[in-house]
Design an enzyme around this catalytic site. Structure first.
Site, PDB file in Angstrom:
ATOM      1  N   LYS A  12       0.812  -1.220   0.000  1.00  0.00           N
ATOM      2  CA  LYS A  12       0.000   0.000   0.000  1.00  0.00           C
ATOM      3  C   LYS A  12       0.848   1.274   0.000  1.00  0.00           C
ATOM      4  CE  LYS A  12      -4.170  -1.998   2.108  1.00  0.00           C
ATOM      5  NZ  LYS A  12      -3.764  -3.407   1.999  1.00  0.00           N
ATOM      6  N   GLU A  14      -3.925   6.351   8.769  1.00  0.00           N
ATOM      7  CA  GLU A  14      -4.864   7.126   7.963  1.00  0.00           C
ATOM      8  C   GLU A  14      -5.995   7.636   8.852  1.00  0.00           C
ATOM      9  OE1 GLU A  14      -4.732   4.972   3.558  1.00  0.00           O
ATOM     10  OE2 GLU A  14      -6.410   4.603   4.910  1.00  0.00           O
ATOM     11  N   HIS A  21     -14.535  -7.398   6.882  1.00  0.00           N
ATOM     12  CA  HIS A  21     -13.788  -6.638   5.879  1.00  0.00           C
ATOM     13  C   HIS A  21     -13.678  -7.371   4.541  1.00  0.00           C
ATOM     14  CE1 HIS A  21     -12.622  -3.683   8.894  1.00  0.00           C
ATOM     15  NE2 HIS A  21     -12.268  -4.672   9.678  1.00  0.00           N
ATOM     16  N   ARG A  68      -5.126  -8.306 -10.437  1.00  0.00           N
ATOM     17  CA  ARG A  68      -5.661  -9.599 -10.872  1.00  0.00           C
ATOM     18  C   ARG A  68      -7.121  -9.435 -11.248  1.00  0.00           C
ATOM     19  NH1 ARG A  68      -8.872 -10.435  -6.527  1.00  0.00           N
ATOM     20  NH2 ARG A  68      -8.083  -9.835  -4.481  1.00  0.00           N
TER      21      ARG A  68
END
Length: 493
Positions: free
Chosen positions: A115, A199, A234, A291
């Protein structure tokens, strides 16, 4: 390209093989001991056993997969999703073996697989980012200081993370140190990498992703968005395209950003750029999945494209034969992931035998699966049984079609998420489009599923005695359940 090997199993292996067959391409299946009698093994032109049931002894062993290519003469490998599909080292092994990987370059996988490196790569394109840090933080004191600057609540995330692992929500400064240590520990355990970043926590997020395609001639297009906000732990359960909340202007801006993200790494093949949408309808870049996605069928439904065929054509060096301006959205599609899980028990996986397995049919209904009646659900792999996809002229029709298809889908022997899917389709928050990623926590009511099961049991009992006292039973049932509901369920049972 005359022969490809599918380095995967189950429904995605079958789905790839079917498109390849339509293109006149031979297919090779690989399988573990547990999958010897699997449908994808029977469907392929050739099949090679690559090891024992645990995936780290079969589907995750790149050397065995490349050896299977050499044995069968397969020229290319399609990795599907999961397993080795985003493994840059495997992508390099394929290239070094003189084979074609139907997917992006190892370099693109590597950058987007982390990330933080993904954020760094797209910065020059001014892609919107959630306020936070742009680098890994290991010093707890410094991390706390930065968290205070960003403002609580904040989110600690593993740089190499996914599926909610290595992620912690921190509401106060006092809780920060403990939660950061937990996040780092979990990241090391799950990914072998303890790097984390911070974040701002978006309290009511929606998960919107954009499908992109890039060829080897520098052309990149987006195929519009998918709404993926109905999640548990999630992980996605329901996806739809297009999103009910995006305006045409937002769709265009997000699509252009997704293309820029792909351009930042010279992306080749099919990929997905994921965004978070906050309560003010501002969007921020999350990550890129390098992908094919589980939910790709909803994009296929609204665009008329076969994404697997597009992947194969791109891998063969063909240019995209359409421009962004030529791509249009037609209708609405919804996908329900059908897992062998018990929604009554926090969606814990269930195993057993598919005693009954009858799929729905009819206009606008598609089922991508890898099982048939009598087969066992193995304990070694992901518990997804099938993907149920429906298409309608608009969202309202697609929702009603999904409810009809769920009612027709008959699975016994194991617990599944079918009833949960129906709960979602019938809930006002979903039907009005007023939901976010906290849908399950806010609205999911186990008692509702139990009540539905009791209703069906009651109806079945009534039908069982109708032969003896049909008029009387009809009257009682109609009063208790309502005339319309009784007529509908009487036919069902």
């Amino acid at each position: 390209m005359k022969k490809i090997l599918i380095a995967n199993r189950g429904e995605i292996a079958l789905r790839i093989m079917r498109s390849a067959r339509e293109m006149g391409i031979k297919t090779v299946a690989v399988y573990s001991d547990a999958d010897r009698a699997a449908l994808h093994v029977r469907y392929a032109d050739e099949a090679v056993c690559i090891g024992l049931a645990p995936s780290n002894q079969s589907y995750l062993v790149g050397e065995k997969i490349i050896e299977a290519c050499k044995i069968t003469g397969a020229e290319a490998i399609h990795p599907g999703y999961g397993f080795l599909s985003e493994n840059a080292n495997f992508a390099r092994m394929v290239k070094e073996a003189g084979l074609i990987l139907i997917g992006p370059t190892p370099e693109a996988m590597e950058i987007m697989g982390n990330k933080l490196s993904a954020k760094a790569a797209v910065l020059k394109y001014n892609i919107p980012m959630v306020p936070g840090t742009e680098e890994a933080i290991t010093d707890v004191a410094e991390a706390k200081r930065r968290a205070v600057e960003v403002g609580f609540p904040i989110l600690i995330k593993a740089a190499a993370g996914g599926g909610g692992k290595g992620m912690r929500i921190v509401n106060t400064e006092e809780d920060f140190e403990e939660q950061m240590q937990l996040a780092v520990s979990e990241a090391v355990s799950a990914f072998g990498d303890g790097a984390v970043f911070i974040e701002r926590f978006v309290s009511s997020p929606r998960h919107i992703e954009i499908q992109v395609l890039g060829d080897t001639h520098g052309n990149i297009v987006h195929l519009f968005e998918r709404e993926c906000s109905i999640q548990r732990r999630h992980q996605k359960v329901v996806e739809e395209a297009p999103s009910s909340i995006l305006t045409q202007d937002m769709r265009s801006r997000m699509g252009n950003c997704a293309v820029d993200v792909a351009r930042a790494v010279n992306y080749i093949g099919a990929g997905t750029v994921e965004f978070i949408l906050d309560e003010n309808l501002d969007f921020f870049f999350l990550e890129m999945n390098t992908r094919l996605q589980v939910e790709h069928p909803v994009t296929e439904m609204i665009t008329g494209l076969d994404l697997v065929k597009e992947q194969i054509r791109i891998a063969c060096g063909e240019p995209l034969n359409y421009t962004q301006e030529e791509l249009k959205i037609s209708g609405h599609a919804i996908e329900l992931r059908i897992y062998a899980e018990d929604p009554d028990n926090n969606f814990l996986p269930d195993i057993g035998t598919l005693e009954t397995y009858i799929t729905p049919k009819g206009n606008g209904v598609r089922v991508d699966d890898g099982f048939e009646q009598g087969m066992e659900i193995p304990i070694y792999y992901d518990p997804m049984i099938a993907k149920l996809i429906v298409f309608g002229s608009d969202r309202a029709e697609a929702i009603e079609r999904m409810i009809r298809a769920i009612d027709e889908y008959d699975i016994t022997g194991i617990k599944t998420t079918l009833n949960f899917g129906k709960f979602v389709m019938q809930h006002d928050a979903f039907r009005t489009g007023n939901f976010d990623t906290h849908f399950v926590g806010k609205y999911f009511n186990i008692e509702s599923l139990i009540h539905d099961d009791q209703d069906e049991a009651f109806i079945a009992a009534l039908v069982g005695v109708m032969a003896f006292k049909a008029p009387e039973i009809d009257g009682i049932a109609a009063k208790l359940l309502g005339n319309d509901n009784w007529r509908k369920n009487r036919l069902k049972f």
